[in-house]
Design a protein around this motif. Structure first.
Motif, short mmCIF file in Angstrom:
data_model
loop_
_atom_site.label_atom_id
_atom_site.label_comp_id
_atom_site.label_asym_id
_atom_site.label_seq_id
_atom_site.Cartn_x
_atom_site.Cartn_y
_atom_site.Cartn_z
N UNK A 19 0.85 -1.20 0.00
CA UNK A 19 0.00 0.00 0.00
C UNK A 19 0.89 1.25 0.00
N UNK A 20 0.34 2.39 -0.38
CA UNK A 20 1.15 3.62 -0.42
C UNK A 20 1.45 4.22 0.96
N UNK A 21 0.95 3.61 2.03
CA UNK A 21 1.24 4.08 3.39
C UNK A 21 1.82 2.91 4.17
N UNK A 22 2.96 3.11 4.82
CA UNK A 22 3.63 2.06 5.58
C UNK A 22 2.73 1.61 6.73
N UNK A 23 2.56 0.32 6.87
CA UNK A 23 1.62 -0.20 7.87
C UNK A 23 2.03 0.12 9.30
N UNK A 24 3.34 0.31 9.54
CA UNK A 24 3.81 0.65 10.88
C UNK A 24 4.00 2.15 11.05
N UNK A 25 3.17 2.93 10.38
CA UNK A 25 3.13 4.37 10.64
C UNK A 25 2.78 4.62 12.10
N UNK A 26 1.88 3.79 12.63
CA UNK A 26 1.57 3.78 14.05
C UNK A 26 0.96 2.42 14.37
N UNK A 27 0.94 2.06 15.63
CA UNK A 27 0.33 0.80 16.02
C UNK A 27 -1.17 0.81 15.74
#
Length: 303
Positions: free
Chosen positions: A245-253
């Protein structure tokens, strides 16, 4: 039901550790994901990858063998191995050895192989998509045969094997599970025929909602493919690589929890995130990973 062909169940959470660190650092990471309780841990099977090709990079199979020695429960796998530089007869020996060393903890991710460094470094031609899938189909069928049966002889369009041996065979019987990467119709039919699992990256895009739309479409297509093949969709584990996806999944928990729940609603049984890197691909903060690891029981219940 939660998604196509799936009864509400516990979601399994996996993580990719890129093979770009010396073992003095990588050892800590593999041991840590085992201690934290991740369900599966993966590494990339490339000779070099994208713009990281000029930096440190280590062999996947040696890395996984070393990882087996510092872990005891987490499943270990390639995301994904391909025919770009592998022959099924030789690769089957490596797979069998790792399954033995890990006491049956191998998940074998397989894919058609892309263009780029892996396909160019050996000096061969870059195959168009149709031929890559042709080669992948033969690679998968031959690897399946060798891992299941001792003494396989094969003469195909892409590979030849003469009395290829598999003794003593895999710890996991009849062979290690294949987790087959597929987005297109022909590769999905390979999943239906040979896969114990299916992994997808979605179809790209700069907008996360659009990406999730492609994931939903692919999940529905996979269900139809299984039904057309006469296979119960519930017999296939479904893996989603969240960081395509275009947003990293670990941007936050919290964001990771949202993505896990969304995958579960689409019928996925497994999701995969990445160990955060300092820069470039999967850039993030390891503190977020630590926070997410503490929430693993809650994340699993999102399924």
């Amino acid at each position: 039901m939660s998604g196509p062909g799936r009864t509400l169940a516990i979601m399994r959470i996996g993580i990719v550790i890129l093979p770009d660190q010396r073992w003095s650092e990588a050892r800590r990471r593999w041991a840590q994901v085992d201690e934290w309780g991740f369900d599966h841990a993966w590494t990339y099977d490339h000779l070099g990858w994208r713009d990281l090709v000029d930096g440190p990079w280590f062999d996947s199979w040696t890395t996984l063998t070393a990882a087996a020695g510092v872990t005891s429960r987490v499943k270990l796998g390639t995301l994904v191995a391909s025919p770009n530089f592998r022959h099924p007869a030789a690769f089957a020996r490596q797979v069998t050895a790792l399954d033995d060393v890990s006491d049956g903890r191998v998940l074998l991710g397989l894919g058609a192989g892309g263009i780029g460094f892996d396909s160019a470094v050996l000096g061969g031609e870059t195959l168009p998509p149709r031929q890559r899938v042709d080669r992948f189909a033969e690679f998968t069928e031959l690897l399946d045969a060798i891992l299941r049966e001792d003494g396989t002889t094969w003469r195909g369009d892409w590979f030849t094997a003469v009395d290829a041996r598999n003794n003593p065979g895999c710890v996991q019987q009849p062979r290690v599970p294949f987790v087959v990467a597929a987005n297109g119709p022909r590769s999905m039919r390979l999943v239906a025929r040979f896969g114990q699992g299916w992994v997808t990256t979605g179809l790209g895009g700069d907008d996360i909602e659009a990406w999730w739309g492609t994931v939903a479409e692919l999940s529905d297509r996979m269900t139809r493919t299984l039904e057309q093949a006469g296979r119960d969709p519930a017999t296939l584990d479904r893996y989603l690589s969240l960081d395509s996806a275009p947003v990293f999944s670990l941007t936050s928990a919290d964001f990771l929890a949202e993505q896990v729940a969304r995958a579960a609603r689409l019928g996925f049984t497994d999701v995969v995130t990445h160990w955060p890197r300092a820069s470039s691909w999967y850039a993030g903060d390891e503190a977020v990973l630590v926070e997410a690891a503490a929430l693993l029981p809650e994340l699993r219940r999102a399924g």
